[in-house]
Design a protein around this motif. Structure first.
Motif, PDB file in Angstrom:
ATOM      1  N   TRP A   2       0.841  -1.174   0.000  1.00 35.26           N
ATOM      2  CA  TRP A   2       0.000   0.000   0.000  1.00 35.26           C
ATOM      3  C   TRP A   2       0.896   1.250   0.000  1.00 35.26           C
ATOM      4  O   TRP A   2       1.894   1.292   0.721  1.00 35.26           O
ATOM      5  CB  TRP A   2      -0.888  -0.006   1.238  1.00 35.26           C
ATOM      6  CG  TRP A   2      -1.820   1.162   1.293  1.00 35.26           C
ATOM      7  CD1 TRP A   2      -1.652   2.325   1.986  1.00 35.26           C
ATOM      8  CD2 TRP A   2      -3.055   1.296   0.585  1.00 35.26           C
ATOM      9  NE1 TRP A   2      -2.697   3.171   1.768  1.00 35.26           N
ATOM     10  CE2 TRP A   2      -3.586   2.564   0.914  1.00 35.26           C
ATOM     11  CE3 TRP A   2      -3.777   0.467  -0.284  1.00 35.26           C
ATOM     12  CZ2 TRP A   2      -4.790   3.023   0.393  1.00 35.26           C
ATOM     13  CZ3 TRP A   2      -4.977   0.926  -0.794  1.00 35.26           C
ATOM     14  CH2 TRP A   2      -5.474   2.183  -0.455  1.00 35.26           C
ATOM     15  N   PRO A   3       0.554   2.280  -0.782  1.00 32.90           N
ATOM     16  CA  PRO A   3       1.374   3.494  -0.780  1.00 32.90           C
ATOM     17  C   PRO A   3       1.406   4.127   0.616  1.00 32.90           C
ATOM     18  O   PRO A   3       0.365   4.342   1.239  1.00 32.90           O
ATOM     19  CB  PRO A   3       0.640   4.411  -1.769  1.00 32.90           C
ATOM     20  CG  PRO A   3      -0.172   3.482  -2.625  1.00 32.90           C
ATOM     21  CD  PRO A   3      -0.558   2.344  -1.744  1.00 32.90           C
ATOM     22  N   VAL A   4       2.599   4.413   1.098  1.00 34.00           N
ATOM     23  CA  VAL A   4       2.752   4.978   2.447  1.00 34.00           C
ATOM     24  C   VAL A   4       3.174   6.437   2.345  1.00 34.00           C
ATOM     25  O   VAL A   4       3.710   6.871   1.323  1.00 34.00           O
ATOM     26  CB  VAL A   4       3.772   4.169   3.275  1.00 34.00           C
ATOM     27  CG1 VAL A   4       3.267   2.763   3.525  1.00 34.00           C
ATOM     28  CG2 VAL A   4       5.135   4.126   2.575  1.00 34.00           C
ATOM     29  N   PRO A   5       2.943   7.232   3.393  1.00 36.99           N
ATOM     30  CA  PRO A   5       3.320   8.641   3.344  1.00 36.99           C
ATOM     31  C   PRO A   5       4.828   8.823   3.186  1.00 36.99           C
ATOM     32  O   PRO A   5       5.621   7.950   3.554  1.00 36.99           O
ATOM     33  CB  PRO A   5       2.841   9.180   4.707  1.00 36.99           C
ATOM     34  CG  PRO A   5       1.831   8.189   5.191  1.00 36.99           C
ATOM     35  CD  PRO A   5       2.253   6.875   4.642  1.00 36.99           C
ATOM     36  N   GLY A   6       5.217   9.960   2.643  1.00 41.70           N
ATOM     37  CA  GLY A   6       6.629  10.270   2.512  1.00 41.70           C
ATOM     38  C   GLY A   6       7.329  10.250   3.856  1.00 41.70           C
ATOM     39  O   GLY A   6       6.794  10.734   4.859  1.00 41.70           O
ATOM     40  N   GLY A   7       8.520   9.678   3.881  1.00 45.67           N
ATOM     41  CA  GLY A   7       9.280   9.571   5.116  1.00 45.67           C
ATOM     42  C   GLY A   7       8.906   8.395   5.986  1.00 45.67           C
ATOM     43  O   GLY A   7       9.471   8.204   7.073  1.00 45.67           O
ATOM     44  N   TYR A   8       7.977   7.551   5.511  1.00 43.67           N
ATOM     45  CA  TYR A   8       7.513   6.431   6.333  1.00 43.67           C
ATOM     46  C   TYR A   8       8.656   5.453   6.632  1.00 43.67           C
ATOM     47  O   TYR A   8       8.852   5.040   7.779  1.00 43.67           O
ATOM     48  CB  TYR A   8       6.372   5.704   5.627  1.00 43.67           C
ATOM     49  CG  TYR A   8       5.712   4.625   6.476  1.00 43.67           C
ATOM     50  CD1 TYR A   8       4.598   4.916   7.247  1.00 43.67           C
ATOM     51  CD2 TYR A   8       6.198   3.323   6.497  1.00 43.67           C
ATOM     52  CE1 TYR A   8       3.988   3.940   8.028  1.00 43.67           C
ATOM     53  CE2 TYR A   8       5.604   2.345   7.264  1.00 43.67           C
ATOM     54  CZ  TYR A   8       4.496   2.652   8.030  1.00 43.67           C
ATOM     55  OH  TYR A   8       3.901   1.682   8.805  1.00 43.67           O
ATOM     56  N   GLY A   9       9.414   5.079   5.595  1.00 43.95           N
ATOM     57  CA  GLY A   9      10.480   4.111   5.795  1.00 43.95           C
ATOM     58  C   GLY A   9      11.539   4.600   6.760  1.00 43.95           C
ATOM     59  O   GLY A   9      12.016   3.839   7.619  1.00 43.95           O
ATOM     60  N   GLU A  10      11.897   5.878   6.657  1.00 42.96           N
ATOM     61  CA  GLU A  10      12.914   6.435   7.547  1.00 42.96           C
ATOM     62  C   GLU A  10      12.407   6.504   8.991  1.00 42.96           C
ATOM     63  O   GLU A  10      13.146   6.224   9.942  1.00 42.96           O
ATOM     64  CB  GLU A  10      13.302   7.839   7.072  1.00 42.96           C
ATOM     65  CG  GLU A  10      14.003   7.887   5.718  1.00 42.96           C
ATOM     66  CD  GLU A  10      13.051   7.804   4.538  1.00 42.96           C
ATOM     67  OE1 GLU A  10      13.529   7.860   3.382  1.00 42.96           O
ATOM     68  OE2 GLU A  10      11.815   7.697   4.760  1.00 42.96           O
ATOM     69  N   THR A  11      11.131   6.852   9.152  1.00 40.51           N
ATOM     70  CA  THR A  11      10.555   6.911  10.497  1.00 40.51           C
ATOM     71  C   THR A  11      10.449   5.522  11.109  1.00 40.51           C
ATOM     72  O   THR A  11      10.656   5.334  12.312  1.00 40.51           O
ATOM     73  CB  THR A  11       9.159   7.568  10.446  1.00 40.51           C
ATOM     74  OG1 THR A  11       9.282   8.875   9.887  1.00 40.51           O
ATOM     75  CG2 THR A  11       8.537   7.662  11.827  1.00 40.51           C
TER      76      THR A  11
END
Length: 388
Positions: A2-11
């Motif tokens: 599912w498309p996640v918000p920007g910066g999700y992976g880093e957070t």
């Protein structure tokens, strides 16, 4: 995924908090308390399970307090006793969102399911927490069985799948995210979901309800599908543990799909594909030369009429059958955007990425809905990563 918000992976791999929102809906509208506020449940425990082998791909099991605050000075029992009660199983649904809380307080929100409430259990005296269980929206279609066998034919198999869903849920959104389609000659089915599943398999697509409740028709992954996420340990990674299991049970490295038998022919039109990747743990061939062996699965799909269709179906069925020789159960930081059948990369030694990176397909996972819950992911090894 599912498309996640920007910066999700880093957070996700940094220090963060968790908030989960579970709103109650009925008849397409949010259920409200007398003061007009939306009923949003205070979840004390539970999880969502996503499993590619289940007709209803997503299921939820949560606990809530025995009483729910319905106003500033009022409360009602959480355990339903009447059809109109907030958590009854008479059309009530849960819409659940999973949010990472970044260090600066930003919420990164991901929808994780729209669930029909199926049951509630707890103390009638309000002495224990109440357990609520539910399933995703495929269940409505599964339940709507045919009362007699039905025969379908159409220039578009996708159109038949869409029709079968909309007969049950006329207002459902059906997103067609594939270009695969073909003519379906007259074919008879005894059951609605069986018809959808067999048509989907013959078209090399999957049909499921996504985290928002929308029905999706999209391509099945293949052994060449690109990964959507990398699990790795240590700094910058989200992998905490990887328990390996080896088994030959249910593993096939060659698939033959038998379509219709043309008039005058004695055998069915058959497409065949096999695991040709020498880096794959289930590489097809002579075990004396280092291959896995020759294990064949034969699938009958009478609605297929051409060799090309049978061949395409064999290729996608192969991707679902190989790789079981090496499976991993991962314990990892929860990633709410993950979907069953996603292809991921798993690295067990960040210092030797190229040597240890393997490509896996997600079979199932359990997403915790409270902080500290274990996020377990079951995958199958489908080959080495050659482009790291």
């Amino acid at each position: 995924m599912w498309p996640v918000p920007g910066g999700y992976g880093e957070t996700l791999v940094a220090s963060h908090g968790l908030r989960v929102f579970a709103d109650v809906w009925r008849a397409g509208q949010p259920v409200r308390w007398p003061d007009g506020s939306v009923v949003s449940l205070p979840i004390t425990g539970g999880s969502i399970t996503v499993d590619r082998t289940q007709s209803a791909r997503r299921s939820i099991n949560i606990t809530v307090p025995p009483f729910l605050r319905s106003g500033t000075y009022t409360q009602v029992p959480a355990l339903p006793s009447l059809p109109s009660d907030v958590l009854g199983h008479y059309g009530q649904e849960l819409r659940v969102r999973h949010a990472l809380v970044a260090a600066d307080g930003t919420l990164l929100v991901v929808p994780v399911g729209r669930f029909r409430i199926d049951s509630g259990a707890g103390s009638d005296l309000g002495l224990t927490e109440v357990t609520i269980a539910g399933v995703s929206r495929e269940a409505y279609v599964v339940d709507d069985i045919f009362t007699a066998p039905r025969t379908f034919s159409n220039p578009s198999g996708i159109a038949i799948i869409r029709q079968l869903i909309l007969e049950t849920l006329p207002d459902a959104e059906v997103a067609v995210l594939t270009r695969r389609d073909r003519r379906v000659t007259p074919t008879t089915w005894d059951d609605r979901w069986t018809a959808i599943s067999e048509l989907a398999a013959s078209l090399s697509v999957q049909v499921y309800a996504d985290p928002t409740g929308r029905f999706v028709i999209t391509d099945l992954p293949t052994l060449a599908t690109k990964p959507v996420w990398r699990f790795q340990p240590q700094a910058g990674g989200s992998l905490l543990e990887a328990a390996r299991t080896s088994s030959r049970t249910g593993v096939y490295n060659r698939v033959a799909v038998q379509g219709s038998t043309p008039d005058g022919a004695t055998v069915a039109t058959t497409g065949v594909d096999w695991d040709k990747d020498p880096t794959s743990p289930t590489f097809y061939g002579d075990p004396d030369t280092g291959a896995y062996g020759k294990v064949t699965k034969v699938v009958s799909m009478p609605s297929l009429t051409t060799l090309a269709d049978c061949q395409a179906a064999a290729s996608t069925q192969l991707a679902l059958s190989t790789g079981g020789a090496e499976s991993l159960d991962l314990a990892t930081i929860p990633h709410a955007g993950l979907e069953a059948l996603d292809v991921v990369e798993i690295v067990t030694d960040p210092g030797r990425v190229f040597a240890t990176a393997r490509r896996h397909m997600v079979d199932n996972f359990t997403l915790p809905l409270v902080p500290g819950g274990q996020f377990s992911v079951a995958t199958r090894d489908v080959g080495a990563v050659t482009d790291s």
